[in-house]
Design a protein around this motif. Structure first.
Motif, PDB file in Angstrom:
ATOM      1  N   SER A  55      48.231  37.086  42.642  1.00  0.00           N
ATOM      2  CA  SER A  55      47.155  37.013  43.631  1.00  0.00           C
ATOM      3  C   SER A  55      45.825  37.371  42.972  1.00  0.00           C
ATOM      4  CB  SER A  55      47.433  37.962  44.798  1.00  0.00           C
ATOM      5  OG  SER A  55      47.563  39.289  44.344  1.00  0.00           O
ATOM      6  N   VAL A  56      44.771  36.653  43.375  1.00  0.00           N
ATOM      7  CA  VAL A  56      43.439  36.843  42.814  1.00  0.00           C
ATOM      8  C   VAL A  56      42.438  36.932  43.963  1.00  0.00           C
ATOM      9  CG1 VAL A  56      41.639  35.893  41.310  1.00  0.00           C
ATOM     10  CG2 VAL A  56      44.056  35.513  40.758  1.00  0.00           C
ATOM     11  N   ALA A  91      48.873  30.950  41.452  1.00  0.00           N
ATOM     12  CA  ALA A  91      48.077  32.077  41.926  1.00  0.00           C
ATOM     13  C   ALA A  91      47.642  31.852  43.365  1.00  0.00           C
ATOM     14  CB  ALA A  91      46.855  32.274  41.033  1.00  0.00           C
ATOM     15  N   ASP A  92      47.764  32.896  44.161  1.00  0.00           N
ATOM     16  CA  ASP A  92      47.284  32.894  45.539  1.00  0.00           C
ATOM     17  C   ASP A  92      45.852  33.430  45.523  1.00  0.00           C
ATOM     18  OD1 ASP A  92      46.989  32.926  48.251  1.00  0.00           O
ATOM     19  OD2 ASP A  92      48.287  34.659  48.589  1.00  0.00           O
ATOM     20  N   VAL A  93      44.861  32.566  45.826  1.00  0.00           N
ATOM     21  CA  VAL A  93      43.452  32.916  45.672  1.00  0.00           C
ATOM     22  C   VAL A  93      42.827  33.179  47.037  1.00  0.00           C
ATOM     23  CG1 VAL A  93      41.201  32.172  44.799  1.00  0.00           C
ATOM     24  CG2 VAL A  93      43.299  31.517  43.583  1.00  0.00           C
ATOM     25  N   TYR A 151      42.252  44.572  52.196  1.00  0.00           N
ATOM     26  CA  TYR A 151      43.073  43.462  51.712  1.00  0.00           C
ATOM     27  C   TYR A 151      43.686  43.925  50.394  1.00  0.00           C
ATOM     28  CZ  TYR A 151      39.703  41.101  54.778  1.00  0.00           C
ATOM     29  OH  TYR A 151      38.878  40.746  55.830  1.00  0.00           O
ATOM     30  N   ASP A 152      45.000  43.860  50.295  1.00  0.00           N
ATOM     31  CA  ASP A 152      45.653  44.254  49.054  1.00  0.00           C
ATOM     32  C   ASP A 152      47.023  43.587  48.986  1.00  0.00           C
ATOM     33  OD1 ASP A 152      46.510  47.680  50.077  1.00  0.00           O
ATOM     34  OD2 ASP A 152      47.016  45.761  50.988  1.00  0.00           O
ATOM     35  N   SER A 153      47.609  43.669  47.828  1.00  0.00           N
ATOM     36  CA  SER A 153      46.977  44.142  46.599  1.00  0.00           C
ATOM     37  C   SER A 153      46.856  42.928  45.681  1.00  0.00           C
ATOM     38  CB  SER A 153      47.791  45.283  46.012  1.00  0.00           C
ATOM     39  OG  SER A 153      48.659  44.912  45.034  1.00  0.00           O
ATOM     40  N   PHE A 154      45.766  42.891  44.893  1.00  0.00           N
ATOM     41  CA  PHE A 154      45.460  41.736  44.059  1.00  0.00           C
ATOM     42  C   PHE A 154      45.740  42.064  42.597  1.00  0.00           C
ATOM     43  CE2 PHE A 154      42.779  41.278  47.831  1.00  0.00           C
ATOM     44  CZ  PHE A 154      43.087  39.985  48.211  1.00  0.00           C
ATOM     45  N   ASP A 155      46.308  41.097  41.909  1.00  0.00           N
ATOM     46  CA  ASP A 155      46.579  41.268  40.488  1.00  0.00           C
ATOM     47  C   ASP A 155      45.322  41.175  39.644  1.00  0.00           C
ATOM     48  OD1 ASP A 155      49.570  41.408  40.491  1.00  0.00           O
ATOM     49  OD2 ASP A 155      49.327  39.441  41.431  1.00  0.00           O
ATOM     50  N   ALA A 156      44.293  40.499  40.160  1.00  0.00           N
ATOM     51  CA  ALA A 156      43.020  40.368  39.443  1.00  0.00           C
ATOM     52  C   ALA A 156      41.905  40.175  40.452  1.00  0.00           C
ATOM     53  CB  ALA A 156      43.051  39.200  38.455  1.00  0.00           C
ATOM     54  N   VAL A 157      40.692  40.578  40.054  1.00  0.00           N
ATOM     55  CA  VAL A 157      39.502  40.404  40.887  1.00  0.00           C
ATOM     56  C   VAL A 157      38.427  39.724  40.058  1.00  0.00           C
ATOM     57  CG1 VAL A 157      37.628  41.578  42.119  1.00  0.00           C
ATOM     58  CG2 VAL A 157      39.978  42.395  42.359  1.00  0.00           C
ATOM     59  N   LEU A 158      37.772  38.753  40.657  1.00  0.00           N
ATOM     60  CA  LEU A 158      36.637  38.072  40.037  1.00  0.00           C
ATOM     61  C   LEU A 158      35.382  38.379  40.837  1.00  0.00           C
ATOM     62  CD1 LEU A 158      35.206  36.022  38.185  1.00  0.00           C
ATOM     63  CD2 LEU A 158      36.016  34.206  39.723  1.00  0.00           C
ATOM     64  N   LEU A 159      34.348  38.902  40.172  1.00  0.00           N
ATOM     65  CA  LEU A 159      33.074  39.226  40.809  1.00  0.00           C
ATOM     66  C   LEU A 159      32.033  38.202  40.393  1.00  0.00           C
ATOM     67  CD1 LEU A 159      33.005  43.100  40.224  1.00  0.00           C
ATOM     68  CD2 LEU A 159      33.936  41.831  42.178  1.00  0.00           C
ATOM     69  N   THR A 160      31.415  37.542  41.370  1.00  0.00           N
ATOM     70  CA  THR A 160      30.420  36.507  41.072  1.00  0.00           C
ATOM     71  C   THR A 160      29.038  36.748  41.658  1.00  0.00           C
ATOM     72  OG1 THR A 160      30.896  35.094  43.009  1.00  0.00           O
ATOM     73  CG2 THR A 160      32.299  34.811  41.062  1.00  0.00           C
ATOM     74  N   HIS A 165      45.478  34.886  31.683  1.00  0.00           N
ATOM     75  CA  HIS A 165      45.659  36.337  31.680  1.00  0.00           C
ATOM     76  C   HIS A 165      46.840  36.750  32.540  1.00  0.00           C
ATOM     77  CE1 HIS A 165      44.407  40.600  31.623  1.00  0.00           C
ATOM     78  NE2 HIS A 165      44.636  40.604  32.916  1.00  0.00           N
ATOM     79  N   LEU A 166      46.998  36.089  33.664  1.00  0.00           N
ATOM     80  CA  LEU A 166      48.073  36.444  34.597  1.00  0.00           C
ATOM     81  C   LEU A 166      49.429  35.900  34.154  1.00  0.00           C
ATOM     82  CD1 LEU A 166      46.289  35.960  38.040  1.00  0.00           C
ATOM     83  CD2 LEU A 166      46.708  38.083  36.800  1.00  0.00           C
TER      84      LEU A 166
END
Length: 344
Positions: free
Chosen positions: A4-5, A26-28, A152-161, A343-344
């Motif tokens: 999950s991302v 991946a679940d985005v 909202y959880d839990s995410f394997d990765a986070v992308l900040l834009t 990465h995942l």
């Protein structure tokens, strides 16, 4: 195993990353504070007009992005701007300007079609009107908390834009006790930005000029850019004129808090003077937009990106690429999405 991302921001970079992640299991989930998508590549509609008051178009300066737009995404409504961009100087002398052969694209429905089509092609869940307030790092992954207290959880990765300073604020509010948080926050906060105020000026007559856009040659005029929306297919009814006027950063900072009427009157007067046409001082309707973080002047170092990735945290956008262009945001988003997938 499905990973999950979380993607914070539904701008061009976030949409491109979500699109790239469709190739990975991946679940985005995308969180967007506003009601629209595509960030500073923004579209409005009013009185039969479609207009772009942030990024004015997409160029074909990147082969990967050109392939994306012309071959991978639906091309219905994709249109080129045929008229050239000229320049002007501090003395208001207008010249046949940039010898550019690049293609300029937009959509008849507006530039926000980019993000809409990217999200439609992928399988991301987009939460609009959802402002991310903080992040929390735990052994199970990342938790996202919004301004209303929703989690909202839990995410394997986070992308900040979001723009660098806003990303820095978010990192500062996050419950993540690690020495790298401060370094990443400083890296994001240090990206310098130019502020731009944009005015939209509409007229019930047709302006006959040989160019689509005018750009300040040396950035030494109060006006930074003028674009004629009527040069874009499907944007302005025949016989009408709609000018997008983006003021120079120094002027924009000085007048940032002017009331709407004062602001648009000043922009109309500056436009009329520059184009030597008194009629332009009296538009029949106007609109405006403040872009506090409009144009990044630098990027983020590779060491910061590597540090973030070690914590399953990623950054993307034109401010990461260090190039204030829409194609740069898209390209960076695509590459970052692919990197997250690997990465995942």
């Amino acid at each position: 195993m499905q990973r999950s991302v979380a993607v914070v921001g539904a701008g061009a970079a976030g949409a491109a990353a979500a699109y790239a992640l469709r190739e990975h299991p991946a679940d985005v989930t995308v969180f967007e504070k506003s009601g629209g998508v595509c960030g500073r590549a923004a579209t409005r509609r009013r009185n039969g007009c479609v207009y772009e008051y942030g990024a004015n178009y997409l160029t074909a300066d990147d082969d990967r992005v050109a392939e994306l737009v012309t071959a991978e995404l639906p091309s219905e409504g994709l249109t080129e701007i045929d008229e050239p961009v000229w320049t002007f100087d501090a003395d208001r002398e207008i010249r046949e300007g940039r010898d550019e052969q690049t293609t300029r694209w937009t959509y008849e429905q507006g530039i926000t079609q980019l993000a809409k089509r990217l999200f439609a092609a992928g399988d991301a869940t987009v939460h609009r009107h959802t402002r991310v307030e903080s992040l929390e790092r735990s052994g199970a992954g990342w938790r996202v908390t919004d301004a209303e207290g929703g989690t909202y959880d839990s995410f394997d990765a986070v992308l900040l834009t979001p723009p660098g300073p806003q990303t820095a604020d978010l990192l500062g509010q996050s419950e993540w006790e690690h020495a790298d948080r401060r370094r990443l926050r400083q890296a994001a906060a240090s990206v310098p930005y130019r502020t731009v105020v944009a005015g939209l000026l509409h007229y019930e007559f047709e302006l006959d000029r040989p160019y689509y856009g005018l750009v300040s040659e040396a950035g030494d005029h109060d006006v930074g850019w003028i674009g004629r929306e009527e040069c874009k297919a499907g944007h302005v009814p025949d016989g009408e004129t709609l000018l997008v006027v983006q003021m120079a950063p120094d002027w924009s900072v000085t007048h940032y808090r002017d009331d709407a009427a004062t602001l648009t009157d000043a922009i109309a007067d500056a436009t009329a003077t520059l184009l030597d046409d008194d009629r332009l001082a009296e538009p029949d309707w106007t609109d405006h937009q403040h872009w506090r973080y409009a144009l990044p002047d630098d990027g983020v170092g590779a060491d910061a990106l590597e540090t973030a990735a070690a914590h399953d945290l990623f950054l993307a956008g034109d401010w990461v690429a260090g190039e204030a262009r829409l194609h740069a945001a898209l390209r960076n988003g695509l590459r970052t999405g692919e990197r997250i997938g690997e990465h995942l």
